[in-house]
Design a protein around this motif. Sequence first.
Motif, PDB file in Angstrom:
ATOM      1  N   MET A  81       0.795  -0.639   0.321  1.00 23.03           N
ATOM      2  CA  MET A  81       0.092   0.070  -0.123  1.00 23.03           C
ATOM      3  C   MET A  81       0.819   1.252   0.094  1.00 23.03           C
ATOM      4  SD  MET A  81      -3.309   1.738  -0.121  1.00 23.03           S
ATOM      5  CE  MET A  81      -4.154   0.096  -0.268  1.00 23.03           C
ATOM      6  N   ALA A  82       0.939   1.921  -0.793  1.00 21.24           N
ATOM      7  CA  ALA A  82       1.869   3.317  -1.543  1.00 21.24           C
ATOM      8  C   ALA A  82       1.150   4.684  -0.447  1.00 21.24           C
ATOM      9  CB  ALA A  82       2.050   3.680  -2.720  1.00 21.24           C
ATOM     10  N   ILE A  83       0.064   4.981   0.018  1.00 23.88           N
ATOM     11  CA  ILE A  83      -1.104   5.325   0.766  1.00 23.88           C
ATOM     12  C   ILE A  83      -0.921   4.738   2.240  1.00 23.88           C
ATOM     13  CG2 ILE A  83      -2.775   7.469   0.726  1.00 23.88           C
ATOM     14  CD1 ILE A  83      -2.460   7.133  -2.531  1.00 23.88           C
ATOM     15  N   SER A 119     -15.777  11.436   0.629  1.00 24.01           N
ATOM     16  CA  SER A 119     -15.198   9.843   1.414  1.00 24.01           C
ATOM     17  C   SER A 119     -15.873   8.346   0.562  1.00 24.01           C
ATOM     18  CB  SER A 119     -16.900   9.649   2.410  1.00 24.01           C
ATOM     19  OG  SER A 119     -16.656  10.792   3.409  1.00 24.01           O
ATOM     20  N   ILE A 120     -15.536   7.472   0.774  1.00 24.11           N
ATOM     21  CA  ILE A 120     -15.641   5.959   0.532  1.00 24.11           C
ATOM     22  C   ILE A 120     -15.039   5.493   1.558  1.00 24.11           C
ATOM     23  CG2 ILE A 120     -14.233   6.540  -1.419  1.00 24.11           C
ATOM     24  CD1 ILE A 120     -11.477   5.013  -0.380  1.00 24.11           C
ATOM     25  N   TYR A 121     -15.897   4.099   1.672  1.00 23.09           N
ATOM     26  CA  TYR A 121     -16.943   3.468   2.579  1.00 23.09           C
ATOM     27  C   TYR A 121     -16.195   1.764   1.960  1.00 23.09           C
ATOM     28  CZ  TYR A 121     -19.101   7.211   3.853  1.00 23.09           C
ATOM     29  OH  TYR A 121     -19.478   8.310   4.668  1.00 23.09           O
ATOM     30  N   PHE A 122     -15.982   0.806   2.755  1.00 22.07           N
ATOM     31  CA  PHE A 122     -15.665  -0.991   3.059  1.00 22.07           C
ATOM     32  C   PHE A 122     -15.501  -0.809   4.012  1.00 22.07           C
ATOM     33  CE2 PHE A 122     -11.589   1.809   2.781  1.00 22.07           C
ATOM     34  CZ  PHE A 122     -10.747   1.179   3.923  1.00 22.07           C
ATOM     35  N   ARG A 123     -15.753  -2.218   4.334  1.00 27.40           N
ATOM     36  CA  ARG A 123     -15.562  -3.243   5.820  1.00 27.40           C
ATOM     37  C   ARG A 123     -14.432  -3.659   5.800  1.00 27.40           C
ATOM     38  NH1 ARG A 123     -20.379  -2.958   8.408  1.00 27.40           N
ATOM     39  NH2 ARG A 123     -22.366  -1.834   7.195  1.00 27.40           N
ATOM     40  N   GLU A 124     -14.413  -3.356   7.689  1.00 27.43           N
ATOM     41  CA  GLU A 124     -13.255  -4.633   7.928  1.00 27.43           C
ATOM     42  C   GLU A 124     -13.067  -6.205   7.755  1.00 27.43           C
ATOM     43  OE1 GLU A 124     -11.774  -6.207  10.630  1.00 27.43           O
ATOM     44  OE2 GLU A 124     -13.272  -4.920  11.793  1.00 27.43           O
ATOM     45  N   PRO A 125     -12.720  -6.956   7.843  1.00 23.29           N
ATOM     46  CA  PRO A 125     -12.987  -8.225   8.419  1.00 23.29           C
ATOM     47  C   PRO A 125     -13.244  -8.271   9.022  1.00 23.29           C
ATOM     48  CG  PRO A 125     -10.318  -8.442   7.317  1.00 23.29           C
ATOM     49  CD  PRO A 125     -10.962  -6.770   7.807  1.00 23.29           C
ATOM     50  N   VAL A 172     -13.029   6.501   4.442  1.00 21.09           N
ATOM     51  CA  VAL A 172     -11.464   7.260   4.201  1.00 21.09           C
ATOM     52  C   VAL A 172     -12.280   8.415   3.518  1.00 21.09           C
ATOM     53  CG1 VAL A 172      -9.699   7.944   2.875  1.00 21.09           C
ATOM     54  CG2 VAL A 172      -9.989   5.889   3.778  1.00 21.09           C
ATOM     55  N   ALA A 173     -11.415   9.782   4.843  1.00 16.74           N
ATOM     56  CA  ALA A 173     -12.653  11.356   4.117  1.00 16.74           C
ATOM     57  C   ALA A 173     -11.258  12.016   4.086  1.00 16.74           C
ATOM     58  CB  ALA A 173     -13.127  11.689   5.386  1.00 16.74           C
ATOM     59  N   THR A 174     -11.752  13.045   2.957  1.00 16.19           N
ATOM     60  CA  THR A 174     -10.427  13.671   2.807  1.00 16.19           C
ATOM     61  C   THR A 174     -10.585  15.253   4.363  1.00 16.19           C
ATOM     62  OG1 THR A 174     -12.432  15.411   1.324  1.00 16.19           O
ATOM     63  CG2 THR A 174     -10.851  13.789   0.239  1.00 16.19           C
ATOM     64  N   ASP A 175      -9.717  15.055   4.060  1.00 14.68           N
ATOM     65  CA  ASP A 175      -9.126  17.026   5.023  1.00 14.68           C
ATOM     66  C   ASP A 175      -9.481  17.971   4.588  1.00 14.68           C
ATOM     67  OD1 ASP A 175      -8.147  14.639   7.239  1.00 14.68           O
ATOM     68  OD2 ASP A 175      -5.745  15.851   6.546  1.00 14.68           O
ATOM     69  N   THR A 176      -9.339  17.778   3.287  1.00 18.49           N
ATOM     70  CA  THR A 176     -10.120  19.196   2.646  1.00 18.49           C
ATOM     71  C   THR A 176     -11.385  19.020   2.460  1.00 18.49           C
ATOM     72  OG1 THR A 176     -10.065  17.839   0.503  1.00 18.49           O
ATOM     73  CG2 THR A 176      -7.749  19.904   0.886  1.00 18.49           C
ATOM     74  N   THR A 181      -5.992  12.124  -3.774  1.00 15.34           N
ATOM     75  CA  THR A 181      -4.850  10.818  -3.114  1.00 15.34           C
ATOM     76  C   THR A 181      -6.068   9.956  -2.420  1.00 15.34           C
ATOM     77  OG1 THR A 181      -3.060  12.221  -1.837  1.00 15.34           O
ATOM     78  CG2 THR A 181      -3.409   9.921  -0.980  1.00 15.34           C
ATOM     79  N   GLN A 182      -7.152  10.412  -2.197  1.00 18.64           N
ATOM     80  CA  GLN A 182      -8.278   9.834  -2.062  1.00 18.64           C
ATOM     81  C   GLN A 182      -8.120   9.127  -3.580  1.00 18.64           C
ATOM     82  OE1 GLN A 182     -12.167  10.736  -2.057  1.00 18.64           O
ATOM     83  NE2 GLN A 182     -11.886   9.727   0.640  1.00 18.64           N
TER      84      GLN A 182
END
Length: 323
Positions: free
Chosen positions: A1-3, A257-263, A270-274, A231-232
């Motif tokens: 993961m680069a980011i 925002s983007i959304y996903f579930r952890e296992p 993941v939400a932007t600071d901007t 970046t998002q």
Amino acid sequence: MAITTSGLHHVTAIGGDPRRNVDFYLRTLGLRLVKTTVNFDDNATYHLYYGDASGKPGTLMTFFPWKDAPRGRIGTGQASVTSFSVPESSIGWWQEHLRATGVEVSRVRNSDNEETLTFRDPDGLVLSLVAHPQGDPRDPWDTPLVPAQHAIRGLHSVTLSVTEEDATAAMLTEDLGLRFLHQDGNRLRFEAGDGGAGALVDVLVTPDAPRGLTAAGTVHHVAWRVPDEATQVVWRDELLDKGVNVTSILDRQYFRSIYFREPGGTLLEVATDTGGFDVDEPLLELGRALKLPPWLEPKREEIEALLPALDLPRENNPEVAAP
């Protein structure tokens, strides 16, 4: 993961009566209501954002409060504890303050030498105040309701409850870029970015605990920071390439925002600071009026008829409130 993420952006929970919610988080915890809007997916309820003076990422706790919402169950597959950062010298003050308002409090010192007060909000949501030994340089919201020397600095950490840790730990380290710090019994601690308050997550492994039920008094999702939308986009593509089921990028008016579930089951964002909460009202007036995104403005009269009036203390906007 680069980011990688630099830390927590916000935590969103489900509440009950919105007026009771405002009373507790403004008057008892001394946060500022920085935005009064609605749930963009269910316009019949508020979306209330609490934080520091301007609602900086990392200070935010938000709620979808439904007056008649049934009580949920805290368990695995959820963020089971939301922790705020306070000065190390303030734990005693907070213990007395919370008890004086009728809140039951337990006080412990954990394996990281952090003194912690744990309690519940009026809907049963588990919260804690943590005195991080390295301190917290963030400026608090300065309100007479809670003196600045004792005030909450922002989020400290969240606790994710899972039945098995390996897959969750792998997503935190490989997909979010957190670092494993240590394990204390069935609790694993990870940190993001520069570490410290606002960049921590604990994973609590309880194989025999019941599954959580998302309703009033439970966390809906945990959001992590990304610096900007460009970046998002790259991060989302990387997650998709790894087989993670990720939403499209959604416009939340004050960030993207983007959304996903952890296992283990917890919904992550993941939400932007901007963006920011002063895009549609002046900084001094944050939270006073119901703000709607452009696509909901045509429904304003209908939406306002569904929402109860909120009783904001004048300290939420001291420079502009009537004497």
